[in-house]
Design a protein around this motif. Structure first.
Motif, PDB file in Angstrom:
ATOM      1  N   PHE A 315     -67.622 -10.712  19.999  1.00 50.71           N
ATOM      2  CA  PHE A 315     -66.494  -9.853  20.455  1.00 50.71           C
ATOM      3  C   PHE A 315     -66.946  -8.696  21.136  1.00 50.71           C
ATOM      4  N   LEU A 316     -67.902  -7.997  20.639  1.00 57.09           N
ATOM      5  CA  LEU A 316     -68.526  -6.940  21.493  1.00 57.09           C
ATOM      6  C   LEU A 316     -68.801  -7.123  22.707  1.00 57.09           C
ATOM      7  N   THR A 317     -69.635  -8.074  22.831  1.00 55.39           N
ATOM      8  CA  THR A 317     -70.252  -8.817  24.042  1.00 55.39           C
ATOM      9  C   THR A 317     -69.008  -9.123  25.155  1.00 55.39           C
ATOM     10  N   SER A 318     -68.015  -9.881  24.512  1.00 55.50           N
ATOM     11  CA  SER A 318     -66.802 -10.066  25.233  1.00 55.50           C
ATOM     12  C   SER A 318     -66.228  -8.917  25.985  1.00 55.50           C
ATOM     13  N   GLY A 346     -60.056 -13.960  31.592  1.00 58.49           N
ATOM     14  CA  GLY A 346     -60.625 -15.102  31.256  1.00 58.49           C
ATOM     15  C   GLY A 346     -61.696 -14.910  30.211  1.00 58.49           C
ATOM     16  N   VAL A 347     -62.537 -13.682  30.227  1.00 64.02           N
ATOM     17  CA  VAL A 347     -63.553 -13.313  28.935  1.00 64.02           C
ATOM     18  C   VAL A 347     -63.076 -13.578  27.898  1.00 64.02           C
ATOM     19  N   PHE A 348     -61.728 -12.861  27.524  1.00 65.67           N
ATOM     20  CA  PHE A 348     -61.016 -12.880  26.272  1.00 65.67           C
ATOM     21  C   PHE A 348     -60.479 -14.136  25.933  1.00 65.67           C
ATOM     22  N   ILE A 349     -60.087 -14.940  26.950  1.00 70.08           N
ATOM     23  CA  ILE A 349     -59.537 -16.381  26.767  1.00 70.08           C
ATOM     24  C   ILE A 349     -60.646 -17.157  26.187  1.00 70.08           C
ATOM     25  N   ALA A 350     -61.856 -16.948  26.727  1.00 68.59           N
ATOM     26  CA  ALA A 350     -63.150 -17.677  26.287  1.00 68.59           C
ATOM     27  C   ALA A 350     -63.334 -17.661  24.769  1.00 68.59           C
ATOM     28  N   PHE A 351     -63.425 -16.252  24.651  1.00 69.97           N
ATOM     29  CA  PHE A 351     -63.575 -15.643  23.286  1.00 69.97           C
ATOM     30  C   PHE A 351     -62.807 -16.295  22.320  1.00 69.97           C
TER      31      PHE A 351
END
Length: 376
Positions: A315-318, A346-351
């Motif tokens: 989560f921190l990486t995202s 998109g980064v949050f969607i991937a997470f």
């Protein structure tokens, strides 16, 4: 324990059903996605040069709302049949919807002083219906430098017709206009015909973007498959992560459509970025999951440990990756700002998909075969 596993399977099935229904909705929205051809959006906002350009265009009109048509006759333009076809084409183009003005060599005139009346009169450069005047017409035309390279080609084999159309036509309007122009050209017997202008060029530009979009997507897909094969060496290790990253791309493209955003030249690389970001989350989770299985834990316990220990770090990486993309909002170029917004989303969607889709898939699929750490 069996009751707990059965309960997890029911919850996993329900979660997958919800995610796949949502994915179906986003697939539908993605299918409605358009491609944006407007280069002017790359002009910086709140910039003096852009403001000067806008003021100039308001005063002197835009210089993009035109189409050039250049019919070719290999025998030379001073041919009665060819000139009559050009004249007929000119008349037909004037009747095309959204056409404001047509400037053609068969209509062009110059001004002289009538020796008898002393008043200025207009005389045509060309007399298509009078071949006896072709020689004098050609002499006069080629003695006028402003015409050569503009309305007449230097080799004398083609002429240029300028079509001025309604300003700021939409893509649909431009496509309709281009189709009507090509329909008129196909009805003529020219040796060849060249075209130019925004209404014509945008179709090639959009096609190029579509080709590049597909190229980046297919290339990313292939590279991800190769990487997963080398990393996990199993069908399970390829298909499960691949499903997550593909759905990530579908969701972000669907979000773009539902928010009214089209794909521009910047966003053609978005699928590649989403493949990389989504794969990063998946690999962290799956590596920890397999490591726990190798340590002898059951499937459910391995899933719990993997998501508990990797979740915060991922989560921190995202979060930091998304913040990095969101910093592009400081740009004054709109496509760059949009790229930062949708890449960050998109980064949050991937997470979300990595942590929402992987657990149900792990629960419902067979536990992967784990190689012995020492021997393999």
């Amino acid at each position: 324990m069996k009751w707990k596993e059965a309960s997890c399977k029911k919850i996993s099935i329900l979660a997958l059903l919800v995610l796949f229904l949502l994915s179906g909705f986003w697939i539908w929205r993605m299918s409605l996605l358009n491609f944006d051809y407007d280069f002017e959006k790359f002009f910086p906002v709140n910039d003096p040069e852009t403001a000067y350009f806008q003021k100039h265009r308001q005063q002197f009109e835009t210089d993009n709302d035109f189409v050039l048509v250049a019919p070719v006759n290999e025998k030379g333009i001073f041919d009665r049949a060819f000139l009559k076809e050009v004249a007929a084409l000119t008349d037909a183009l004037k009747a095309v919807p959204d056409v404001v003005e047509v400037i053609s060599p068969t209509d062009s005139k110059y001004r002289i002083i009538d020796p008898f009346t002393g008043f200025p009169v207009s005389v045509p450069y060309l007399h298509p219906d009078d071949p006896s005047r072709y020689v004098s017409d050609s002499i006069h035309i080629w003695s006028s430098p402003d015409l050569i390279g503009n309305q007449y080609s230097e080799d004398g084999k083609s002429v240029a017709i300028l079509i001025k159309h309604q300003p700021y036509l939409s893509k649909t309007g431009c496509d309709t206009l281009a189709a009507n122009i090509f329909r008129q050209l196909e009805a003529r017997n020219f040796d060849d015909c060249h075209t130019a202008g925004r209404s014509i060029g945008q179709s090639y530009y959009v096609q190029l973007m579509q080709n590049e979009f597909g190229f980046f997507f297919i290339t990313s897909f292939f590279l991800v498959v190769v990487f997963l094969f080398l990393a996990f060496r199993s069908v399970w290790g390829i298909l499960v992560p691949l499903l997550v990253v593909i759905l990530t791309v579908i969701w972000i493209l669907g979000v773009m459509n539902i928010t009214g955003k089209s794909v521009d030249i910047m966003l053609t690389i978005l699928p590649t970025i989403m493949f990389v970001v989504g794969m990063s989350d998946v690999v962290h989770i799956m590596s920890k999951y397999i490591e726990e299985l190798r340590n002898g834990k059951t499937k459910l316990k391995a899933i719990g440990v993997a998501f508990r220990e990797v979740g915060t770090a991922t989560f921190l990486t995202s979060l930091t990756t998304a913040v990095g993309f969101f910093t592009l909002l400081s740009s004054n170029v709109i496509p760059i700002m949009d790229f930062g917004i949708y890449a960050g989303i998109g980064v949050f969607i991937a997470f979300i998909l990595a942590f929402g889709l992987l657990p149900p898939l792990m629960v419902l699929t067979k536990k992967p075969e784990i190689a012995d750490r020492k021997s393999k």
